[in-house]
Design a protein around this motif. Structure first.
Motif, PDB file in Angstrom:
ATOM      1  N   TYR A  12      -5.486   5.894   6.926  1.00 15.93           N
ATOM      2  CA  TYR A  12      -5.941   6.610   5.733  1.00 15.93           C
ATOM      3  C   TYR A  12      -6.230   5.621   4.601  1.00 15.93           C
ATOM      4  O   TYR A  12      -7.295   5.690   3.975  1.00 15.93           O
ATOM      5  N   ILE A  13      -5.296   4.716   4.339  1.00 11.85           N
ATOM      6  CA  ILE A  13      -5.480   3.728   3.267  1.00 11.85           C
ATOM      7  C   ILE A  13      -6.699   2.852   3.564  1.00 11.85           C
ATOM      8  O   ILE A  13      -7.538   2.616   2.687  1.00 11.85           O
ATOM      9  N   TYR A  14      -6.814   2.400   4.796  1.00  8.75           N
ATOM     10  CA  TYR A  14      -7.963   1.580   5.184  1.00  8.75           C
ATOM     11  C   TYR A  14      -9.266   2.342   4.951  1.00  8.75           C
ATOM     12  O   TYR A  14     -10.227   1.799   4.394  1.00  8.75           O
ATOM     13  N   SER A  15      -9.302   3.616   5.337  1.00  7.32           N
ATOM     14  CA  SER A  15     -10.540   4.398   5.187  1.00  7.32           C
ATOM     15  C   SER A  15     -10.922   4.562   3.727  1.00  7.32           C
ATOM     16  O   SER A  15     -12.115   4.567   3.401  1.00  7.32           O
ATOM     17  N   LEU A  16      -9.952   4.666   2.838  1.00  9.14           N
ATOM     18  CA  LEU A  16     -10.276   4.762   1.410  1.00  9.14           C
ATOM     19  C   LEU A  16     -10.768   3.426   0.868  1.00  9.14           C
ATOM     20  O   LEU A  16     -11.780   3.372   0.165  1.00  9.14           O
ATOM     21  N   TYR A  17     -10.056   2.348   1.184  1.00 11.73           N
ATOM     22  CA  TYR A  17     -10.474   1.038   0.685  1.00 11.73           C
ATOM     23  C   TYR A  17     -11.870   0.656   1.171  1.00 11.73           C
ATOM     24  O   TYR A  17     -12.609  -0.029   0.461  1.00 11.73           O
ATOM     25  N   MET A  18     -12.243   1.081   2.348  1.00 15.37           N
ATOM     26  CA  MET A  18     -13.528   0.680   2.916  1.00 15.37           C
ATOM     27  C   MET A  18     -14.611   1.759   2.774  1.00 15.37           C
ATOM     28  O   MET A  18     -15.731   1.571   3.238  1.00 15.37           O
ATOM     29  N   HIS A  19     -14.304   2.854   2.097  1.00 12.23           N
ATOM     30  CA  HIS A  19     -15.293   3.920   1.902  1.00 12.23           C
ATOM     31  C   HIS A  19     -16.433   3.407   1.012  1.00 12.23           C
ATOM     32  O   HIS A  19     -16.188   2.788  -0.025  1.00 12.23           O
ATOM     33  N   ARG A  20     -17.647   3.675   1.405  1.00  9.02           N
ATOM     34  CA  ARG A  20     -18.833   3.145   0.689  1.00  9.02           C
ATOM     35  C   ARG A  20     -18.859   3.481  -0.800  1.00  9.02           C
ATOM     36  O   ARG A  20     -19.298   2.671  -1.609  1.00  9.02           O
ATOM     37  N   SER A  21     -18.404   4.673  -1.182  1.00 10.94           N
ATOM     38  CA  SER A  21     -18.465   5.054  -2.597  1.00 10.94           C
ATOM     39  C   SER A  21     -17.259   4.561  -3.390  1.00 10.94           C
ATOM     40  O   SER A  21     -17.291   4.567  -4.618  1.00 10.94           O
ATOM     41  N   ILE A  22     -16.222   4.121  -2.712  1.00 13.43           N
ATOM     42  CA  ILE A  22     -14.992   3.688  -3.375  1.00 13.43           C
ATOM     43  C   ILE A  22     -14.872   2.171  -3.410  1.00 13.43           C
ATOM     44  O   ILE A  22     -14.482   1.583  -4.421  1.00 13.43           O
ATOM     45  N   SER A  45       5.386  -3.410   2.384  1.00  9.46           N
ATOM     46  CA  SER A  45       6.719  -4.036   2.427  1.00  9.46           C
ATOM     47  C   SER A  45       7.278  -4.259   1.023  1.00  9.46           C
ATOM     48  O   SER A  45       8.499  -4.293   0.842  1.00  9.46           O
ATOM     49  N   LYS A  46       6.404  -4.404   0.039  1.00 11.98           N
ATOM     50  CA  LYS A  46       6.833  -4.604  -1.351  1.00 11.98           C
ATOM     51  C   LYS A  46       6.964  -3.280  -2.110  1.00 11.98           C
ATOM     52  O   LYS A  46       7.240  -3.283  -3.316  1.00 11.98           O
ATOM     53  N   ASN A  47       6.742  -2.160  -1.413  1.00  8.10           N
ATOM     54  CA  ASN A  47       6.851  -0.822  -2.028  1.00  8.10           C
ATOM     55  C   ASN A  47       5.918  -0.656  -3.225  1.00  8.10           C
ATOM     56  O   ASN A  47       6.295  -0.064  -4.238  1.00  8.10           O
ATOM     57  N   LEU A  48       4.693  -1.158  -3.106  1.00 11.26           N
ATOM     58  CA  LEU A  48       3.722  -1.090  -4.202  1.00 11.26           C
ATOM     59  C   LEU A  48       2.628  -0.057  -3.972  1.00 11.26           C
ATOM     60  O   LEU A  48       1.884   0.262  -4.893  1.00 11.26           O
ATOM     61  N   LEU A  49       2.516   0.453  -2.773  1.00 10.32           N
ATOM     62  CA  LEU A  49       1.393   1.299  -2.380  1.00 10.32           C
ATOM     63  C   LEU A  49       1.866   2.740  -2.218  1.00 10.32           C
ATOM     64  O   LEU A  49       2.875   2.998  -1.577  1.00 10.32           O
ATOM     65  N   TYR A  50       1.094   3.650  -2.810  1.00  9.11           N
ATOM     66  CA  TYR A  50       1.470   5.062  -2.843  1.00  9.11           C
ATOM     67  C   TYR A  50       0.343   5.946  -2.324  1.00  9.11           C
ATOM     68  O   TYR A  50      -0.831   5.628  -2.481  1.00  9.11           O
ATOM     69  N   ILE A  51       0.755   7.077  -1.783  1.00  4.41           N
ATOM     70  CA  ILE A  51      -0.147   8.145  -1.356  1.00  4.41           C
ATOM     71  C   ILE A  51       0.020   9.296  -2.333  1.00  4.41           C
ATOM     72  O   ILE A  51       1.146   9.632  -2.719  1.00  4.41           O
TER      73      ILE A  51
END
Length: 160
Positions: A12-22, A45-51
């Motif tokens: 899911y995170i990968y798909s957002l980061y690589m989405h053409r409009s994002i 691992s650093k607990n920095l990323l959220y959904i």
């Protein structure tokens, strides 16, 4: 609802980061999953990323990066995205209210973010939840895939 990522959130995170409009408004150039995996693993691992979830579905993401030492009262918000399927439904505001509350619960006194000067929708959103412009960083982001620079607007939210 916001929550920290878990390993199964990778696709899911990968798909957002690589989405053409994002992608043009985020930190990383286009890359394949194998190249992105160590980035995801490090952030997670650093607990920095959220959904951000809406009605039990993944609807967005963000990074919340606390600073240290004399700036330990500040956290930087990055990697902000609402999935295009959920765009235009007020979920960006809802997510930012939750980010602001999370920062408050962490003891932050200031939140910072930056966005491209041409990202008008994001600028409107951030201002609508109380962020203020502080300045422009000229030629700050290099979009290799488009062979051009973007200027970035620095913004902050100060807790009362």
């Amino acid at each position: 609802m916001t929550r920290q990522t878990i390993p199964s959130d990778f696709h899911y995170i990968y798909s957002l980061y690589m989405h053409r409009s994002i992608n043009p408004y985020l930190l990383y150039e286009y890359m394949d999953e194998a190249a992105f995996q160590p980035i995801f693993d490090d952030l997670q691992s650093k607990n920095l990323l959220y959904i951000f979830e809406h009605e039990g579905q993944k609807a967005g993401m963000f990074k919340l990066v606390p600073f240290a030492h004399r700036t330990s009262h500040i956290a930087f918000i990055g990697g902000v995205a609402i999935h295009p399927d959920f765009s235009g439904k007020g979920l960006g505001k809802q997510m930012f209210r939750e980010i602001i509350e999370r920062g408050r619960s962490m003891g932050m006194l200031r939140l910072e973010l930056s966005t491209a000067t041409e990202n008008v929708r994001a600028l409107r959103l951030y201002e609508s939840v109380g962020f203020e412009k502080e300045g422009v960083l000229r030629k700050y982001t290099w979009l290799k895939s488009e062979n051009r620079f973007l200027d970035e607007v620095m913004m902050s939210y100060l807790y009362a």
